[in-house]
Design a protein around this motif. Sequence first.
Motif, PDB file in Angstrom:
ATOM      1  N   ASP A   1       0.790  -1.434   0.155  1.00 44.68           N
ATOM      2  CA  ASP A   1       0.148  -0.178   0.046  1.00 44.68           C
ATOM      3  C   ASP A   1       0.612   1.066  -0.167  1.00 44.68           C
ATOM      4  OD1 ASP A   1      -2.829  -1.602  -0.229  1.00 44.68           O
ATOM      5  OD2 ASP A   1      -1.862  -1.481   2.206  1.00 44.68           O
ATOM      6  N   LEU A   2       1.610   1.585  -0.788  1.00 40.95           N
ATOM      7  CA  LEU A   2       2.506   2.783  -0.421  1.00 40.95           C
ATOM      8  C   LEU A   2       2.167   3.873  -1.764  1.00 40.95           C
ATOM      9  CD1 LEU A   2       5.950   0.894  -1.662  1.00 40.95           C
ATOM     10  CD2 LEU A   2       4.861   1.571   0.702  1.00 40.95           C
ATOM     11  N   VAL A   3       0.424   4.034  -1.245  1.00 37.29           N
ATOM     12  CA  VAL A   3      -0.517   4.756  -1.867  1.00 37.29           C
ATOM     13  C   VAL A   3       0.015   6.034  -1.263  1.00 37.29           C
ATOM     14  CG1 VAL A   3      -1.298   3.472  -4.205  1.00 37.29           C
ATOM     15  CG2 VAL A   3      -2.070   3.908  -1.470  1.00 37.29           C
ATOM     16  N   CYS A   4      -1.282   7.472  -1.458  1.00 39.16           N
ATOM     17  CA  CYS A   4      -1.342   8.019  -0.491  1.00 39.16           C
ATOM     18  C   CYS A   4      -0.055   9.122   0.281  1.00 39.16           C
ATOM     19  CB  CYS A   4      -2.862   8.084   0.079  1.00 39.16           C
ATOM     20  SG  CYS A   4      -4.054   7.726  -0.608  1.00 39.16           S
ATOM     21  N   GLY A   5      -0.804   8.849   1.804  1.00 38.16           N
ATOM     22  CA  GLY A   5       0.667   9.034   2.798  1.00 38.16           C
ATOM     23  C   GLY A   5       2.140   8.364   1.910  1.00 38.16           C
ATOM     24  N   ARG A   6       2.106   7.053   2.034  1.00 41.09           N
ATOM     25  CA  ARG A   6       2.679   6.110   1.404  1.00 41.09           C
ATOM     26  C   ARG A   6       3.577   6.350   0.388  1.00 41.09           C
ATOM     27  NH1 ARG A   6       3.657   2.084   5.029  1.00 41.09           N
ATOM     28  NH2 ARG A   6       4.455   0.649   3.331  1.00 41.09           N
ATOM     29  N   PHE A   7       3.057   6.894  -0.311  1.00 37.55           N
ATOM     30  CA  PHE A   7       3.820   7.033  -2.401  1.00 37.55           C
ATOM     31  C   PHE A   7       4.917   7.216  -2.163  1.00 37.55           C
ATOM     32  CE2 PHE A   7       2.574  11.864  -2.160  1.00 37.55           C
ATOM     33  CZ  PHE A   7       3.996  12.122  -2.943  1.00 37.55           C
ATOM     34  N   GLN A   8       5.774   8.312  -1.553  1.00 38.88           N
ATOM     35  CA  GLN A   8       6.677   8.470  -1.817  1.00 38.88           C
ATOM     36  C   GLN A   8       7.789   7.453  -0.943  1.00 38.88           C
ATOM     37  OE1 GLN A   8       8.523  10.957  -2.976  1.00 38.88           O
ATOM     38  NE2 GLN A   8       7.339  12.834  -2.398  1.00 38.88           N
ATOM     39  N   LEU A   9       7.608   6.709  -0.620  1.00 40.35           N
ATOM     40  CA  LEU A   9       7.959   5.153  -0.182  1.00 40.35           C
ATOM     41  C   LEU A   9       8.491   4.503  -1.499  1.00 40.35           C
ATOM     42  CD1 LEU A   9       6.642   3.941   2.871  1.00 40.35           C
ATOM     43  CD2 LEU A   9       8.710   5.130   2.463  1.00 40.35           C
TER      44      LEU A   9
END
Length: 554
Positions: free
Chosen positions: A131-139
């Motif tokens: 779930d590397l989206v929204c608030g975690r998209f920069q990961l």
Amino acid sequence: MYIKLTEDAKKPQPNVCCSDKERDYAKQSSTIAKSDGDPVQTALGDFGWWQFWITFALSLLKFPIAWHQLAIIFLAAKSPFRCDVGDESTTLFNVTDRCNSFDPVTHDMVPCHQFIYDRSVFQETIITEWDLVCGRFQLSNIAQSVFMLGVLIGNVLFGMFSDKYGRKIPMMFAIVLLLVAGVGTSLAPWYELFLPLRFATALAIGGLMISSFVLTMEVVGGKWRTVVSTLHHIPFNLGHMSMALISYFIRNWRQFQLAITLPSLFFFTYWWIIPESPRWLLAVGKEKQARKILTTGASRNNRKLDGEFEKSLMNSQPEKGGDENKGNLFDLFRTPNLRKKTLAVFFNWMVCGLCFYGLAQYMGEIGGNIFINVASSGLIELPGAFLCIYLMEKFGRRNTLLSANLVTALACILITFLPQNSEVEHYKFILASLGIVGSSIAFPTIYLFSGELFPTVVRNVGVGSASMCARIGSVIAPFVSSLGVFNVYLPPMIFGTVPLIGALLCLLLPETRGAQLPVTIEDGERFGLKVTKLPTKTAENGTHNTGFVADEQL
């Protein structure tokens, strides 16, 4: 001293034209070079079947280098998604707010913690699994930045190790590390473990890039250094294209990671196939091992060793008690001429990394089928690579690098003059493609150019450190591309200005086409310096041309 200037080499006027030098090297390519005192070329010649099989085998390492370096395109491929609100009837993935959901109790919008992904193209990626989206998209971007940092550090570390322990042993260690870290990456259950394993993989990739190229260049001589060192990079383009094919049939990121890692098992055979660099062995005083390798190579090339070989071998031995074989990175900056050339080369490496990866990302933003786009990007690079061979042989390394930078600069600057509408998108694609062609010419050119400029005792650490600058450029490239949110003209303007500066710095570098490789730090410092004693006018050498001398020494 490793390579000694003979009396015959001292007689001609040093400011002869480059075409004359090339004709001399062409004549020597099939005979023993008796006047240059180089035992490697005296024994092996410029190029033969022995060198062919070694350089061909080393070039195959470019396939896993391309696969792992560009794998993030498919490992973190973006897929449409929406917040999982438990309503199975909701199937739209292009809703305005995908990161928040409506709380029926508080009647407020709250952050979403579960997502539903469109898996019609990719079954699973690191984005959909973690779930590397929204608030975690920069990961996902951090994962690629960490990888490039690993390549950067690997270039430097393996460069130093290779200058100290030889080219072969660090290369084999990098192959083992690539296999272990690559398989481990495919099995990583968490993102927190995925990150360090990708970093370890990058260290191995950085080591393979440096060791394989330097070893390739050190067994080839004369005009063949231009052809072979350029063709050495062709498998990278083929790996770039084939990666799209692999991903087309393997849509799960774990299986894809395994598919690009397991072929490294084949490279374990290089322990028996690839010899140590005879140039390095001679540079550090290991004459017996070098003699054995050179004798084998001469036999495979159907060359007979004679007194000239023994004489050149004796002259190649380093002085006992000297520290010429203990070069390090700081040696590149201790003398003014070598320092000037080193800084100019380092900046041009940064230009190549910034523009190549930046323009590749810029083309990806144009849209289209991801598999076709990736394959097309690799295909676009091929004409530049082949054209590079002709240009470097015809016009020299410096002029080729200068011209390639100007092509990239002009193409990117012209993009800033295009209006921002869909009707001119195809013009942007053409100009961006032209910029990539320029970068694909500049990359193999700077590889060969820097390898010929740096002395043998610091060649690996020199090329490794220079390549590190390309990694810095590749790390910066995504941030430059993101400047488009402030002004759409900023990214192409920066991608155009930086290579323009690199082209101007090329004027500080001497031409190396047809030149003998410098060995010691003293050789590297003298190379390109203006001569103080001018030859006299004779019927044999003609009239001295001061302007031509100045141009040659730039």
